[in-house]
Design a protein around this motif. Structure first.
Motif, PDB file in Angstrom:
ATOM      1  N   GLN A  50     -82.869  40.073  -1.479  1.00 44.74           N
ATOM      2  CA  GLN A  50     -84.035  39.886  -2.087  1.00 44.74           C
ATOM      3  C   GLN A  50     -84.791  38.707  -1.367  1.00 44.74           C
ATOM      4  OE1 GLN A  50     -84.841  41.318  -6.126  1.00 44.74           O
ATOM      5  NE2 GLN A  50     -82.711  41.424  -6.175  1.00 44.74           N
ATOM      6  N   LEU A  51     -86.286  38.833  -1.117  1.00 42.38           N
ATOM      7  CA  LEU A  51     -86.939  37.581  -0.939  1.00 42.38           C
ATOM      8  C   LEU A  51     -88.151  37.895  -1.255  1.00 42.38           C
ATOM      9  CD1 LEU A  51     -87.408  36.813   3.058  1.00 42.38           C
ATOM     10  CD2 LEU A  51     -86.687  39.322   2.064  1.00 42.38           C
ATOM     11  N   HIS A  52     -88.931  36.693  -1.451  1.00 39.55           N
ATOM     12  CA  HIS A  52     -90.447  36.500  -1.794  1.00 39.55           C
ATOM     13  C   HIS A  52     -91.100  36.328  -0.401  1.00 39.55           C
ATOM     14  CE1 HIS A  52     -94.367  35.188  -3.472  1.00 39.55           C
ATOM     15  NE2 HIS A  52     -94.038  36.061  -4.346  1.00 39.55           N
ATOM     16  N   THR A  53     -92.461  36.305  -0.141  1.00 36.39           N
ATOM     17  CA  THR A  53     -93.107  36.171   1.067  1.00 36.39           C
ATOM     18  C   THR A  53     -93.037  34.580   0.948  1.00 36.39           C
ATOM     19  OG1 THR A  53     -95.218  36.304  -0.175  1.00 36.39           O
ATOM     20  CG2 THR A  53     -94.508  37.997   1.153  1.00 36.39           C
ATOM     21  N   HIS A  54     -92.854  34.079  -0.127  1.00 43.79           N
ATOM     22  CA  HIS A  54     -92.604  32.453   0.089  1.00 43.79           C
ATOM     23  C   HIS A  54     -91.488  31.952   0.900  1.00 43.79           C
ATOM     24  CE1 HIS A  54     -91.024  28.428  -1.588  1.00 43.79           C
ATOM     25  NE2 HIS A  54     -92.105  28.300  -1.953  1.00 43.79           N
ATOM     26  N   ASP A  55     -90.643  32.840   1.017  1.00 41.75           N
ATOM     27  CA  ASP A  55     -89.364  32.511   1.764  1.00 41.75           C
ATOM     28  C   ASP A  55     -89.391  33.101   3.009  1.00 41.75           C
ATOM     29  OD1 ASP A  55     -88.232  30.587  -0.218  1.00 41.75           O
ATOM     30  OD2 ASP A  55     -88.039  32.606  -1.383  1.00 41.75           O
ATOM     31  N   THR A 112     -83.184  45.822   2.341  1.00 42.24           N
ATOM     32  CA  THR A 112     -83.889  44.586   1.643  1.00 42.24           C
ATOM     33  C   THR A 112     -85.301  44.837   0.712  1.00 42.24           C
ATOM     34  OG1 THR A 112     -83.158  43.346   3.643  1.00 42.24           O
ATOM     35  CG2 THR A 112     -84.941  42.364   2.586  1.00 42.24           C
ATOM     36  N   VAL A 113     -85.535  43.973  -0.145  1.00 49.91           N
ATOM     37  CA  VAL A 113     -86.633  44.128  -0.917  1.00 49.91           C
ATOM     38  C   VAL A 113     -87.422  42.618  -0.535  1.00 49.91           C
ATOM     39  CG1 VAL A 113     -87.730  44.096  -2.901  1.00 49.91           C
ATOM     40  CG2 VAL A 113     -85.607  45.220  -2.806  1.00 49.91           C
ATOM     41  N   LEU A 114     -88.740  42.943   0.031  1.00 51.91           N
ATOM     42  CA  LEU A 114     -89.603  41.813   0.280  1.00 51.91           C
ATOM     43  C   LEU A 114     -90.623  41.742  -0.731  1.00 51.91           C
ATOM     44  CD1 LEU A 114     -90.929  39.324   1.717  1.00 51.91           C
ATOM     45  CD2 LEU A 114     -92.014  41.230   3.459  1.00 51.91           C
ATOM     46  N   SER A 173     -94.971  28.359  -7.148  1.00 52.69           N
ATOM     47  CA  SER A 173     -94.615  29.295  -8.406  1.00 52.69           C
ATOM     48  C   SER A 173     -94.965  30.800  -7.696  1.00 52.69           C
ATOM     49  CB  SER A 173     -95.635  29.008  -9.498  1.00 52.69           C
ATOM     50  OG  SER A 173     -95.261  27.756  -9.950  1.00 52.69           O
ATOM     51  N   PRO A 174     -93.951  31.522  -6.767  1.00 53.31           N
ATOM     52  CA  PRO A 174     -93.930  32.577  -6.665  1.00 53.31           C
ATOM     53  C   PRO A 174     -93.733  33.528  -7.660  1.00 53.31           C
ATOM     54  CG  PRO A 174     -91.983  31.663  -5.717  1.00 53.31           C
ATOM     55  CD  PRO A 174     -92.960  30.560  -6.201  1.00 53.31           C
ATOM     56  N   TYR A 175     -94.498  34.765  -7.881  1.00 48.24           N
ATOM     57  CA  TYR A 175     -94.132  35.626  -9.055  1.00 48.24           C
ATOM     58  C   TYR A 175     -93.301  36.693  -8.477  1.00 48.24           C
ATOM     59  CZ  TYR A 175     -95.373  39.257 -12.225  1.00 48.24           C
ATOM     60  OH  TYR A 175     -94.955  40.189 -13.072  1.00 48.24           O
ATOM     61  N   LEU A 176     -92.261  36.972  -9.433  1.00 44.66           N
ATOM     62  CA  LEU A 176     -91.087  37.808  -9.242  1.00 44.66           C
ATOM     63  C   LEU A 176     -91.116  38.818 -10.426  1.00 44.66           C
ATOM     64  CD1 LEU A 176     -88.182  35.988  -7.616  1.00 44.66           C
ATOM     65  CD2 LEU A 176     -89.417  37.408  -6.520  1.00 44.66           C
ATOM     66  N   PRO A 177     -91.662  40.204 -10.365  1.00 50.38           N
ATOM     67  CA  PRO A 177     -91.740  41.063 -11.260  1.00 50.38           C
ATOM     68  C   PRO A 177     -90.402  41.531 -11.574  1.00 50.38           C
ATOM     69  CG  PRO A 177     -92.431  42.051  -9.377  1.00 50.38           C
ATOM     70  CD  PRO A 177     -92.358  40.708  -8.901  1.00 50.38           C
ATOM     71  N   HIS A 178     -90.157  42.151 -12.819  1.00 49.61           N
ATOM     72  CA  HIS A 178     -88.856  42.638 -12.944  1.00 49.61           C
ATOM     73  C   HIS A 178     -88.970  43.983 -13.160  1.00 49.61           C
ATOM     74  CE1 HIS A 178     -85.332  44.172 -15.684  1.00 49.61           C
ATOM     75  NE2 HIS A 178     -84.829  43.143 -14.968  1.00 49.61           N
ATOM     76  N   TYR A 179     -88.047  44.965 -12.721  1.00 51.50           N
ATOM     77  CA  TYR A 179     -87.906  46.396 -12.828  1.00 51.50           C
ATOM     78  C   TYR A 179     -86.498  46.700 -13.267  1.00 51.50           C
ATOM     79  CZ  TYR A 179     -92.311  46.866 -10.181  1.00 51.50           C
ATOM     80  OH  TYR A 179     -93.544  46.579  -9.901  1.00 51.50           O
ATOM     81  N   PRO A 180     -86.450  47.942 -13.848  1.00 50.15           N
ATOM     82  CA  PRO A 180     -85.113  48.186 -14.468  1.00 50.15           C
ATOM     83  C   PRO A 180     -84.030  48.330 -13.098  1.00 50.15           C
ATOM     84  CG  PRO A 180     -86.833  49.696 -15.375  1.00 50.15           C
ATOM     85  CD  PRO A 180     -87.539  48.892 -14.326  1.00 50.15           C
ATOM     86  N   GLY A 181     -82.852  48.066 -13.232  1.00 53.05           N
ATOM     87  CA  GLY A 181     -81.775  48.096 -12.461  1.00 53.05           C
ATOM     88  C   GLY A 181     -81.858  47.107 -11.251  1.00 53.05           C
ATOM     89  N   ILE A 182     -82.721  46.093 -11.520  1.00 56.88           N
ATOM     90  CA  ILE A 182     -82.659  45.416 -10.002  1.00 56.88           C
ATOM     91  C   ILE A 182     -81.585  44.250 -10.070  1.00 56.88           C
ATOM     92  CG2 ILE A 182     -83.926  43.430 -11.415  1.00 56.88           C
ATOM     93  CD1 ILE A 182     -84.416  44.315  -7.715  1.00 56.88           C
ATOM     94  N   PHE A 215     -84.899  41.401  10.345  1.00 57.39           N
ATOM     95  CA  PHE A 215     -84.847  42.676   9.605  1.00 57.39           C
ATOM     96  C   PHE A 215     -84.855  43.887  10.712  1.00 57.39           C
ATOM     97  CE2 PHE A 215     -87.106  39.650   7.141  1.00 57.39           C
ATOM     98  CZ  PHE A 215     -86.373  39.600   6.015  1.00 57.39           C
ATOM     99  N   ARG A 216     -84.919  43.562  11.796  1.00 50.50           N
ATOM    100  CA  ARG A 216     -84.803  44.762  12.977  1.00 50.50           C
ATOM    101  C   ARG A 216     -83.531  45.591  12.589  1.00 50.50           C
ATOM    102  NH1 ARG A 216     -86.673  45.298  18.010  1.00 50.50           N
ATOM    103  NH2 ARG A 216     -87.505  43.435  17.848  1.00 50.50           N
ATOM    104  N   GLY A 217     -83.869  46.912  12.559  1.00 49.60           N
ATOM    105  CA  GLY A 217     -82.865  47.984  11.998  1.00 49.60           C
ATOM    106  C   GLY A 217     -82.795  48.385  10.766  1.00 49.60           C
ATOM    107  N   GLN A 218     -83.540  47.420   9.909  1.00 49.09           N
ATOM    108  CA  GLN A 218     -83.253  47.469   8.236  1.00 49.09           C
ATOM    109  C   GLN A 218     -84.417  48.387   7.695  1.00 49.09           C
ATOM    110  OE1 GLN A 218     -82.602  44.159   6.116  1.00 49.09           O
ATOM    111  NE2 GLN A 218     -81.395  43.206   7.984  1.00 49.09           N
ATOM    112  N   ARG A 219     -84.074  48.970   6.629  1.00 46.74           N
ATOM    113  CA  ARG A 219     -85.187  49.672   5.887  1.00 46.74           C
ATOM    114  C   ARG A 219     -85.428  48.871   4.760  1.00 46.74           C
ATOM    115  NH1 ARG A 219     -82.846  54.226   4.564  1.00 46.74           N
ATOM    116  NH2 ARG A 219     -83.730  55.131   6.154  1.00 46.74           N
ATOM    117  N   VAL A 220     -86.980  48.342   4.633  1.00 50.37           N
ATOM    118  CA  VAL A 220     -87.368  47.253   3.790  1.00 50.37           C
ATOM    119  C   VAL A 220     -88.405  47.501   3.097  1.00 50.37           C
ATOM    120  CG1 VAL A 220     -88.471  44.862   3.829  1.00 50.37           C
ATOM    121  CG2 VAL A 220     -86.930  45.386   5.800  1.00 50.37           C
ATOM    122  N   LEU A 221     -88.262  47.381   1.888  1.00 52.79           N
ATOM    123  CA  LEU A 221     -89.041  47.884   0.652  1.00 52.79           C
ATOM    124  C   LEU A 221     -90.004  46.717   0.523  1.00 52.79           C
ATOM    125  CD1 LEU A 221     -89.860  49.954  -1.686  1.00 52.79           C
ATOM    126  CD2 LEU A 221     -88.563  48.513  -3.179  1.00 52.79           C
TER     127      LEU A 221
END
Length: 394
Positions: A158-163, A316-318, A142-151, A170-176
């Protein structure tokens, strides 16, 4: 499951073969219950290891939270650089064989029903009847995914640490990286080491602490989490209450400006995120809590100032935002409160509203140390219930 689905009533069914489930099974057997005839453990996984079998390869023993031994079998000294997703499944598998624990897998539990005779566990392979239930399903599913405006507008991945499996992709990417726990800060370090550009975001100042993560600390954390479950509130994860250890693993990267939160998310755009923290030049930082004095200069984030913050492009969003108790099979039993939690007794394992149902690895026991203790408590409590019922029927 024909051997346990022949209409007879088991004394106890354990759901889940992680730390709490195996601990419960050990104590049930040690107190004389006959495996397969009087109790079984059902596990949805293909093999031993519980949630540990799904962790990413780079999570080695020296980077994982403490792995406490199961009862009756000390965890021998291991290579600290070996992936935890190999060590723990091997240890759990050896444990199941050593104590001849009756684990059925893969068996997914869809729901529980209850009547005056006991419980029925409904599974993908047929029903199973038991006088008492120990639910030890943990949080991993049951990974928790919060909601933010505009997502919903964000076009990147987008991925959770579960995945999450490997930083290399992710080499060469800017990851949030979003989240305030150790999985978030370790992801920042790992992504940076593999050629990505991590940007760390937290809702509040990172909860760095110099306090020793010892037994006294662990008990105080468990007490604070248990206070919520006694009120029926949805439990916070134990990790959310622990804070971040301000030690040699992280201090150099704080000083270097890598492990610095850029503040909370304001909103997402199609190709980026607006953060409240970098300031008008993109180089600022919000309060870093106990680590504030360690932080050196922070490099400006690419992007531009907008009315409500700093807009920086990301690929990417982690989501390193943790997990919630995995108890969907309790729906329909009337045990859940409107808050989403379950009212627990003072022992931390007994479900107040439904005698005979016990939760191990829930709330305060959602850690390896707490799960082992909870497994024992749940086993002892389940035995008492089944003994009382047997005596009343005699």
């Amino acid at each position: 499951m024909t051997d346990v689905c022949d209409g007879r009533m088991l004394r106890v069914a354990v759901i889940g073969a992680g730390q709490a489930g195996l601990s419960a099974a050990y104590y049930l057997a040690a107190r004389g219950l006959e495996p397969w005839r009087e109790f079984v453990v059902v596990d949805a996984n293909e093999g031993p290891g519980g949630a540990w079998r799904h962790r990413w390869d780079s999570l080695t023993l020296d980077r994982a939270h403490a792995i406490h031994p199961l009862p009756g079998a000390p965890l021998e000294t291991r290579d600290p650089t070996e992936p935890a997703n190999r060590v723990v499944p091997r240890y759990f598998g050896d444990y199941e064989r050593r104590f001849a624990l009756p684990v059925l897998r893969p068996v997914s539990v869809t729901s529980l029903t209850h009547d005056e005779s006991g419980f029925t566990v409904h599974t993908g392979r047929g029903p199973l009847a038991a006088a008492s239930i120990i639910s030890a399903t943990g949080t991993w599913d049951s990974p928790y995914l919060p909601h933010y405006p505009g997502i919903e507008r964000f076009a990147g991945r987008q991925l959770h640490t579960h995945d999450y499996r490997s930083a290399e992709e992710f080499r060469g990417q800017r990851v949030l990286i979003v989240g305030g726990g150790t999985s978030a800060v370790q992801a920042v370090q790992e992504l940076y080491a593999h050629g990505a550009e991590p940007v760390w975001s937290t809702r509040r100042a990172p909860q760095w602490t110099r306090r020793a993560f010892d037994a006294e600390w662990g008990l105080s954390v468990e007490k604070s989490v248990a206070a919520r479950t006694r009120q029926g509130l949805a439990p916070l994860s134990v990790s959310a209450a622990t804070g971040l250890p301000l030690n040699e693993l992280y201090a150099p990267d704080i000083t270097a400006g890598l492990l610095v939160s850029r503040g909370p998310i304001v909103r997402f755009t199609e190709r980026g995120v607006v953060l409240d923290g970098p300031g008008p030049d993109g180089a600022g930082k919000p309060d870093q809590g106990e680590a504030d004095a360690l932080v050196g200069a922070t490099a400006p984030l690419p992007g531009r100032a907008v009315d409500d913050g700093w807009d920086t492009p990301i690929d990417t969003v982690l989501w390193a935002t943790g997990f919630r108790a995995h108890i969907p099979h309790l729906r329909g039993l009337g045990t859940r409160e409107r808050s989403g939690g379950v009212v627990m007794a003072d022992d931390g394992v007994t479900v107040v509203k439904l005698p005979g149902l016990f939760l191990a690895g829930y709330g305060a026991s959602a850690s390896t140390l707490g799960a082992t203790r909870a497994g024992r408590k749940a086993a002892m409590a389940a035995l008492r219930v089944t003994q009382e019922r047997a005596a009343a029927a005699a």
